[in-house]
Write a protein that holds these residues in place. Structure first.
Motif, mmCIF file in Angstrom:
data_model
loop_
_atom_site.group_PDB
_atom_site.id
_atom_site.type_symbol
_atom_site.label_atom_id
_atom_site.label_comp_id
_atom_site.label_asym_id
_atom_site.label_seq_id
_atom_site.Cartn_x
_atom_site.Cartn_y
_atom_site.Cartn_z
ATOM 1 N N TRP A 78 -4.801 -5.187 -7.538
ATOM 2 C CA TRP A 78 -5.489 -3.937 -7.576
ATOM 3 C C TRP A 78 -4.417 -2.551 -7.500
ATOM 4 C CZ3 TRP A 78 -2.963 -1.539 -3.479
ATOM 5 C CH2 TRP A 78 -2.334 -2.279 -2.465
ATOM 6 N N PHE A 113 -6.960 4.778 -2.862
ATOM 7 C CA PHE A 113 -7.419 3.744 -2.807
ATOM 8 C C PHE A 113 -7.738 3.333 -4.315
ATOM 9 C CE2 PHE A 113 -10.974 6.730 -2.217
ATOM 10 C CZ PHE A 113 -11.747 6.423 -3.433
ATOM 11 N N TYR A 151 0.698 -1.176 0.024
ATOM 12 C CA TYR A 151 0.023 -0.056 -0.030
ATOM 13 C C TYR A 151 0.765 1.219 0.036
ATOM 14 C CZ TYR A 151 -3.413 3.314 1.270
ATOM 15 O OH TYR A 151 -4.187 4.496 1.072
#
Length: 282
Positions: A242, A201, A71
């Motif tokens: 992602w 995100f 992340y």
């Protein structure tokens, strides 16, 4: 630079209008650079909030492990965009105070093209944004991104995005008369645009209404262009799906050049309209 010195600098050039325009661009660019170099506190404050996002939010969510371990590297391009958008708002604010002090009127009555005045201001903001981006790019290694020549392309893209955001800020400042109103409008515009850009995100798998807002947001393409240009994370595990998710049009991912054009082209159009509005002396 004092108002008298500015008036002398923007006086007619005997070599022709094009040379006068270049001279105007150079002088206003130098004015922005002088303001940047003399205000080191502004640089520190401009980097503080984005770096807090990068280290606190990135470390906090990344510490959960699993796929979230990437992340912090995912957040890095969004942090870069947060850094370069700061000078855009600052340049717009300067124009507002120049109008209040009467300095803007002195620039408008000078025998130079209004477009050259705006271009010089925007180039100063773009250069300032690139200078803000340099210390952030220096942290690529600790964020899990290898130091690679592609970071130079990322810096060039950041400068282009800084120019586009500065042009948006300048366009708004030309049309808005009160500094307080400009601060409110810029805050209300930038906050949702940043949240819906994919900076914080992944945009894949969002609800239909939220996905449509992301696709309509020009900053989404700027963040994705930065992320796709970044070198791959230097980790032992492959990045999750992602991590690479970005704006798609019916299953097709636009190339990086087109994504940058989708950010820069509308800002240039707004800058052209602002130049027409700028020709009216308030």
């Amino acid at each position: 630079m004092s108002s008298a010195a500015m008036s002398d600098a923007l006086s007619p050039s005997p070599t022709g209008p094009f040379t006068a325009d270049l001279r105007t661009v150079r002088i206003l660019w130098r004015r922005e650079m002088t303001r940047f170099l003399r205000n080191r506190a502004r640089l520190v404050m401009g980097l503080a909030a984005p770096l807090l996002f990068l280290f606190v939010l990135g470390d906090g969510i990344g510490s959960a492990g699993g796929d979230l371990g990437h992340y912090q590297a995912f957040l890095f391009p969004g942090t870069l965009l947060m850094v370069v958008q700061g000078p855009a708002v600052a340049v717009g604010t300067v124009i507002m105070w120049d109008r209040q002090s009467g300095f803007l009127r002195q620039m408008l009555v000078a025998p130079v093209r209004r477009g050259a005045v705006l271009v010089g201001i925007c180039l100063g903001g773009a250069t300032t944004g690139a200078l803000y981006a340099l210390p952030v790019l220096a942290l690529a290694g600790p964020m899990g991104l290898p130091y690679h020549p592609r970071l130079l392309l990322v810096l060039a893209e950041a400068a282009a995005l800084a120019f586009a955001l500065t042009a948006l800020g300048v366009s708004a400042a030309v049309c808005i008369r009160r500094p307080e109103t400009f601060q409110i409008v810029s805050g209300l515009a930038m906050a949702p645009a940043m949240l819906l850009s994919g900076a914080l995100f992944p945009v894949g798998g969002l609800p239909s209404w939220l996905g449509a807002a992301v696709l309509a947001n020009p900053l989404s393409y700027g963040v994705d262009a930065l992320r796709r240009t970044m070198p791959a994370p230097d980790t032992t595990t492959a990045a999750p799906a992602w991590f690479h998710a970005g704006p798609e049009w019916w299953g097709w991912t636009p190339p990086v050049v087109l994504e940058l054009a989708l950010v820069v082209a509308p800002s240039l159009l707004l800058l052209l309209l602002a130049a027409r509005r700028f020709s009216r002396i308030d």
